[in-house]
Design an enzyme around this catalytic site. Structure first.
Site, PDB file in Angstrom:
ATOM      1  CB  SER A   1       4.082 -13.325  -1.984  1.00 38.62           C
ATOM      2  OG  SER A   1       3.267 -13.036  -0.978  1.00 38.62           O
TER       3      SER A   1
ATOM      4  CE1 TYR B   1       4.441  -8.126  -3.350  1.00 34.92           C
ATOM      5  CE2 TYR B   1       3.093  -9.418  -2.031  1.00 34.92           C
ATOM      6  CZ  TYR B   1       4.420  -8.817  -2.285  1.00 34.92           C
ATOM      7  OH  TYR B   1       5.418 -10.001  -1.958  1.00 34.92           O
TER       8      TYR B   1
END
Length: 269
Positions: free
Chosen positions: A143, A156
């Site tokens: 990401s 995350y």
């Protein structure tokens, strides 16, 4: 440029979102697919939605990334399906929507278990296969938050940062063992329109149950899948896929103090 026709591609997290879109795009390329996720019925649905001509070459292999002790057997089963694996796409994962101060430690551990330990367990299990064949491609969907942290995603972002540390190191090590025969590609999406936030964990571990605005307005998953395929064919080391949010990677690198002030005010949900 690598051709994907008849390549054996193993995709985790293939039951929804980017993984599902990638399965359809790979099927159109003529790849032979192994689709993995926890939900067998959803994998069957994705297989059924692949183009008819490709369905005979699409196999499902349910697995749970949190059960790392079972992943060696899963890897052996994947290799046996077609006799070998050419490309492993580590795409399975969960997201998070909670502030660090409100997130219990067990939630951070769960995120790391799925996003980090599951991916490196599969990678380590398949490495000997790649080294023996002197060929292989490790593709990991990270990401842009693997390059910079944002509010509301501390666990995350940490799991994605960890992936970069591991695979950057692995890439350097593999060059000594296999030269350019084994490729490591990091995929860093920004906001992509997928249902990932519906199951994103909150501070107590319960699912968010809704799609946040940034995700809703994100780029289409099929568009993202095409960009991933292009990166795989070109054997890229790292690519950023998304909208203006991907510029954060450069701003963080070249203007770190400005970026630190900006990101604390940025709308990220």
């Amino acid at each position: 440029m690598t051709k994907l026709q008849n390549k054996v591609v193993w995709i985790t997290g293939a039951s929804s979102g980017i993984g599902e879109a990638l399965a359809y795009a790979m099927a159109k390329e003529g790849a032979r697919l192994i689709l993995s996720a926890r939900r067998k019925e959803e994998l069957e649905r994705v297989k059924g939605n692949c183009i008819a001509a490709a369905q005979a070459n699409v196999h499902i292999l349910p697995l749970d990334l949190t059960q790392t002790e079972t992943l060696r057997l899963s890897t052996e089963a994947a290799i046996q399906i077609f006799g070998h694996v050419d490309i492993l796409v580590n795409n399975g994962g969960i997201s998070q929507r909670s502030f660090a101060k409100d997130t219990v430690l067990d939630v951070d551990r769960r995120i790391m278990e799925v996003n980090y330990f599951g991916a490196i367990a599969l990678t380590k299990n398949i490495l000997s296969h790649f080294l023996k064949r002197k060929s292989g491609h490790l593709v990991t969907v990270s990401s842009v938050t693997g390059k910079f942290g944002t509010p509301y995603r501390s666990g995350y972002a940490a799991s994605k940062h960890a992936l970069h540390g591991f695979f950057d190191s692995l890439r350097a090590e593999l060059w000594k063992d296999a030269g350019d025969a084994i490729t490591v590609t990091m995929i860093c999406p920004g906001f992509i329109h997928t249902p990932i936030t519906l199951a994103a964990v909150t501070g107590d571990g319960s699912p968010l149950g809704k799609m946040d605005d940034a995700q809703y307005k994100g780029k289409p998953a099929d568009w993202c899948a095409e960009k991933i395929i292009s990166a795989i064919k070109k054997k890229k080391n790292e690519v950023y896929i998304g909208g203006i949010e991907t510029l954060g990677v450069k701003f963080k690198r070249f203007f770190p103090n400005w970026f630190a002030n900006y990101i604390r005010k940025a709308k990220v949900r």
